[in-house]
Design a protein around this motif. Structure first.
Motif, PDB file in Angstrom:
ATOM      1  N   LEU A   1     -42.825  10.429  22.579  1.00 55.63           N
ATOM      2  CA  LEU A   1     -41.733  11.520  23.217  1.00 55.63           C
ATOM      3  C   LEU A   1     -42.401  12.725  23.657  1.00 55.63           C
ATOM      4  O   LEU A   1     -42.220  12.993  24.811  1.00 55.63           O
ATOM      5  CB  LEU A   1     -40.500  11.618  22.540  1.00 55.63           C
ATOM      6  CG  LEU A   1     -39.529  12.560  22.922  1.00 55.63           C
ATOM      7  CD1 LEU A   1     -38.705  11.924  24.060  1.00 55.63           C
ATOM      8  CD2 LEU A   1     -38.413  12.710  21.723  1.00 55.63           C
ATOM      9  N   HIS A   2     -43.358  13.311  22.847  1.00 53.93           N
ATOM     10  CA  HIS A   2     -44.023  14.545  23.199  1.00 53.93           C
ATOM     11  C   HIS A   2     -44.725  14.233  24.524  1.00 53.93           C
ATOM     12  O   HIS A   2     -44.734  15.141  25.323  1.00 53.93           O
ATOM     13  CB  HIS A   2     -44.896  14.846  22.031  1.00 53.93           C
ATOM     14  CG  HIS A   2     -44.320  15.555  21.049  1.00 53.93           C
ATOM     15  ND1 HIS A   2     -44.888  15.944  19.777  1.00 53.93           N
ATOM     16  CD2 HIS A   2     -42.935  15.791  20.604  1.00 53.93           C
ATOM     17  CE1 HIS A   2     -44.187  16.531  18.893  1.00 53.93           C
ATOM     18  NE2 HIS A   2     -42.888  16.240  19.432  1.00 53.93           N
TER      19      HIS A   2
ATOM     20  N   THR B   1     -42.009   9.702  18.221  1.00 57.96           N
ATOM     21  CA  THR B   1     -42.164  11.202  18.310  1.00 57.96           C
ATOM     22  C   THR B   1     -43.229  11.564  19.315  1.00 57.96           C
ATOM     23  O   THR B   1     -43.264  12.335  19.983  1.00 57.96           O
ATOM     24  CB  THR B   1     -41.973  11.897  17.035  1.00 57.96           C
ATOM     25  OG1 THR B   1     -40.968  11.648  16.342  1.00 57.96           O
ATOM     26  CG2 THR B   1     -42.082  13.375  17.317  1.00 57.96           C
TER      27      THR B   1
ATOM     28  N   LEU C   1     -45.968  12.599  12.168  1.00 55.16           N
ATOM     29  CA  LEU C   1     -45.130  12.352  13.024  1.00 55.16           C
ATOM     30  C   LEU C   1     -44.961  10.950  12.948  1.00 55.16           C
ATOM     31  O   LEU C   1     -45.764  10.174  12.930  1.00 55.16           O
ATOM     32  CB  LEU C   1     -45.316  12.979  14.418  1.00 55.16           C
ATOM     33  CG  LEU C   1     -45.649  14.520  14.468  1.00 55.16           C
ATOM     34  CD1 LEU C   1     -45.923  14.884  15.928  1.00 55.16           C
ATOM     35  CD2 LEU C   1     -44.232  15.256  14.250  1.00 55.16           C
TER      36      LEU C   1
ATOM     37  N   THR D   1     -49.888  17.654  20.303  1.00 54.26           N
ATOM     38  CA  THR D   1     -49.889  16.200  20.048  1.00 54.26           C
ATOM     39  C   THR D   1     -50.960  15.656  21.097  1.00 54.26           C
ATOM     40  O   THR D   1     -51.860  14.633  20.794  1.00 54.26           O
ATOM     41  CB  THR D   1     -48.613  15.729  20.331  1.00 54.26           C
ATOM     42  OG1 THR D   1     -47.773  16.176  19.551  1.00 54.26           O
ATOM     43  CG2 THR D   1     -48.531  14.279  20.325  1.00 54.26           C
TER      44      THR D   1
ATOM     45  N   ALA E   1     -50.464  10.377  15.398  1.00 53.84           N
ATOM     46  CA  ALA E   1     -48.991  10.450  14.609  1.00 53.84           C
ATOM     47  C   ALA E   1     -49.373  10.690  13.183  1.00 53.84           C
ATOM     48  O   ALA E   1     -48.706  11.341  12.582  1.00 53.84           O
ATOM     49  CB  ALA E   1     -48.426   9.202  14.845  1.00 53.84           C
TER      50      ALA E   1
ATOM     51  N   HIS F   1     -46.036  20.080  21.731  1.00 47.73           N
ATOM     52  CA  HIS F   1     -46.542  18.690  22.660  1.00 47.73           C
ATOM     53  C   HIS F   1     -47.985  18.725  23.030  1.00 47.73           C
ATOM     54  O   HIS F   1     -48.813  17.836  23.075  1.00 47.73           O
ATOM     55  CB  HIS F   1     -45.436  18.777  23.825  1.00 47.73           C
ATOM     56  CG  HIS F   1     -43.849  18.802  23.657  1.00 47.73           C
ATOM     57  ND1 HIS F   1     -43.096  18.686  24.502  1.00 47.73           N
ATOM     58  CD2 HIS F   1     -43.421  18.350  22.228  1.00 47.73           C
ATOM     59  CE1 HIS F   1     -41.807  18.486  23.977  1.00 47.73           C
ATOM     60  NE2 HIS F   1     -42.113  18.291  22.718  1.00 47.73           N
TER      61      HIS F   1
END
Length: 297
Positions: free
Chosen positions: A37-38, A34, A30, A11, A25, A8
């Motif tokens: 969400l991270h 996602t 990713l 990211t 992403a 995370h």
């Protein structure tokens, strides 16, 4: 608070570097949901807003900037630790405690270090000079990883011993002595000679060499330092029975060297704990030792 998830954090750092969630992403391979969400999970875990999402670009909040700065260090440290673990697993990095008898360590160590540097430059070698019996005891106690020992050695299933090399024992003679082409037990028994003390395998080998000729000859001096013995030979004090190691070459102006008749060999082995025999770092050192053996294993 639960620990941070490094994926995370990575990211968030990617968003800070690339400016948008979509670009992050793509770079991280990713899906866009996602990535979102991270960030949501990071914000929930920390109880802080980390990003302000705009139409074209995401902007870090002060809390987000702080996490990115610290996160870069976390990611670098994790990457470095992972590389260390991989190198350790491959036998390329670690510490190995090695013991060697006094009869071989001084002349063998530079060769071993060179071979080990070429094979596994990240392996750190710690050397002790011990008798074979001392080395075997420390192996059993877990205070050593590998030892060069005189053979044969009595050992149980917990210790693994493999042959390493056989060094010929030769007569080292003072410069002024008139000597035959090969030294026999009868010839040497009539002269002053030196050897290691009775606790060593070399002394036992020498005693057996004389005994097989029907003689019981004792050295005039017992000293467990081969270089010191050679110095006394060069000074004319006495002859000596010492192994001829790979690369040994006596100074012709000060010492003579003669083979023994009958020949005598000093066998050496490598000992380690059986439970450690498959350790990659130990295997690197064992292979370097085999390289140093010079074809005499």
């Amino acid at each position: 608070m639960r620990n941070l998830n490094l994926d995370h954090v990575q990211t968030l750092v990617a968003i800070a570097d690339l400016g948008t969630l979509a670009a992050a992403a793509q770079a991280l391979h990713l899906a866009a949901p996602t990535v979102s969400l991270h960030i949501s999970e990071l914000e929930s875990r920390l109880g802080a807003v980390l990003l302000v999402r705009g139409r074209r670009q995401a902007r870090l909040t002060p809390a987000g900037e702080l996490l990115v700065r610290g996160g870069r260090h976390l990611l670098a440290g994790a990457s470095g630790l992972g590389e260390q673990v991989r190198r350790r697993a491959q036998g390329l990095e670690g510490v190995v405690r090695l013991a060697s008898t006094a009869g071989v360590s001084a002349r063998m160590l530079p060769q071993l270090l060179q071979a080990l540097t070429e094979r596994s430059p990240g392996v750190d070698l710690r050397l002790d000079v011990l008798s074979s019996s001392q080395a075997m005891a420390r192996l059993r106690a877990g205070a050593l990883d590998v030892a060069i020992v005189a053979l044969p050695q009595t050992h149980g299933a917990d210790i693994h011993v493999q042959p390493w090399r056989n060094d010929p024992v030769v007569a080292w003679l003072p410069p002024g002595w008139k000597a035959p082409k090969a030294v026999t037990p009868a010839w040497l028994a009539e002269r002053d000679w030196m050897c290691f003390d009775p606790s060593t395998r070399l002394y036992q080998l020498a005693a057996g060499w004389f005994a097989r000729a029907g003689l019981s000859a004792r050295p005039q001096l017992e000293l467990n330092h081969p270089d010191a013995i050679r110095a006394l030979v060069a000074a004319g004090r006495a002859a000596a029975l010492l192994p001829l190691e790979h690369g040994d070459a006596p100074d012709g102006s000060t010492m003579q060297q003669r083979p023994l008749k009958p020949p005598l060999l000093r066998p050496l082995g490598l000992a380690c704990r059986a439970s450690d025999a498959d350790d990659p770092v130990l295997q690197s050192v064992l292979q370097a030792l085999q390289d140093v053996a010079g074809g005499r294993a």
